[in-house]
Design a protein around this motif. Structure first.
Motif, PDB file in Angstrom:
ATOM      1  N   ASN A   5       2.573  11.198   4.129  1.00 48.99           N
ATOM      2  CA  ASN A   5       2.340  10.100   4.814  1.00 48.99           C
ATOM      3  C   ASN A   5       2.627   9.832   6.094  1.00 48.99           C
TER       4      ASN A   5
ATOM      5  N   TYR B  55       4.378   7.218  -5.635  1.00 48.22           N
ATOM      6  CA  TYR B  55       5.497   7.062  -4.884  1.00 48.22           C
ATOM      7  C   TYR B  55       6.598   6.410  -5.371  1.00 48.22           C
TER       8      TYR B  55
ATOM      9  N   ILE C 117      -1.663   5.987  -5.271  1.00 52.10           N
ATOM     10  CA  ILE C 117      -0.446   6.520  -4.356  1.00 52.10           C
ATOM     11  C   ILE C 117       0.837   5.673  -4.503  1.00 52.10           C
ATOM     12  N   MET C 118       0.794   4.221  -4.886  1.00 53.88           N
ATOM     13  CA  MET C 118       2.022   3.606  -4.888  1.00 53.88           C
ATOM     14  C   MET C 118       2.701   3.760  -6.195  1.00 53.88           C
TER      15      MET C 118
ATOM     16  N   HIS D 128      -4.927   3.447  -2.990  1.00 58.44           N
ATOM     17  CA  HIS D 128      -3.522   2.820  -2.645  1.00 58.44           C
ATOM     18  C   HIS D 128      -2.804   2.446  -4.005  1.00 58.44           C
TER      19      HIS D 128
ATOM     20  N   SER E 258       2.099   3.576   7.071  1.00 57.28           N
ATOM     21  CA  SER E 258       1.582   2.451   6.200  1.00 57.28           C
ATOM     22  C   SER E 258       0.849   3.170   4.888  1.00 57.28           C
ATOM     23  N   TRP E 259       1.238   2.715   3.797  1.00 53.34           N
ATOM     24  CA  TRP E 259       0.565   3.359   2.531  1.00 53.34           C
ATOM     25  C   TRP E 259      -0.853   2.949   2.346  1.00 53.34           C
TER      26      TRP E 259
END
Length: 201
Positions: free
Chosen positions: A25, A122, A118-119, A115, A29-30
């Motif tokens: 990234n 992560y 991905i969150m 999103h 910003s995610w």
């Protein structure tokens, strides 16, 4: 600033037929990284979770993008309809002008789900990342202690410093778990089965 080289690296891998593209990234910003993941899929690479390229617990891990069977057709279609994309031109699914990673309303839901994925991924890196940092900090504090001596005062100071960072890690872990539950619920409600590879947690 970082979008152009990241997009060019993706297109280069696509032209070479690489099966897995790895990216970090770099967008600060995610949500923008999720928008990049959407763009990557338009060029034939679907987001596939945490990459094995990263050491476990890395604060800035790599994420994997798997090549789709119709990647050449996708890339050719977008090269025709968005010829200026590699030179800061419009991107597929994104609004023109200004920040180029602003999704159009018709693709916003897809970007939101990316999103969330991905969150979730992560958030799973926080536990190991914090433990490694605490162990490194403990080892680092032994260096000045070996010079000044292991007096009660120096041990107390070092212990207080370590406890402070341990408290920060625990706070971050609580936030990461909350984030994991929040975005897992979003994915569950949408019918998505994620994470795709729990062994990378």
């Amino acid at each position: 600033m970082f979008l152009q080289p990241q997009l060019r690296a993706l297109l280069r891998d696509g032209a070479q037929g690489v099966e897995r593209h790895d990216a970090r990234n770099l967008q600060r910003s995610w949500r923008k990284f999720a928008a990049f993941a959407y763009v990557a899929e338009q060029y034939g690479y679907r987001y596939d979770g945490l990459s094995t390229l990263s050491p476990k617990g890395s604060p800035n891990p790599y994420f994997a993008f798997r090549r789709l069977p119709d990647a050449p057709e996708r890339a050719a279609w977008n090269a025709q309809h968005y010829p200026a994309a590699p030179e800061a031109g419009p991107l597929p699914g994104m609004r023109p002008g200004g920040s180029r990673l602003r999704p159009l309303p018709k693709v916003q839901h897809e970007v939101d789900l990316l999103h969330a994925r991905i969150m979730v991924d992560y958030s799973r890196t926080h536990r190991r990342r914090g433990l490694i940092a605490l162990l490194v900090l403990m080892a680092a504090m032994l260096i000045p202690l070996s010079q000044t001596g292991f007096s009660a005062q120096s041990l107390l100071v070092c212990g207080a410093v370590w406890l402070f960072f341990a408290a920060l890690w625990l706070t971050g872990l609580a936030i990461a778990r909350h984030r994991y539950r929040k975005y897992s619920r979003v994915l569950r409600d949408s019918g998505a089965d994620w994470p795709s590879n729990p062994s990378l947690a």
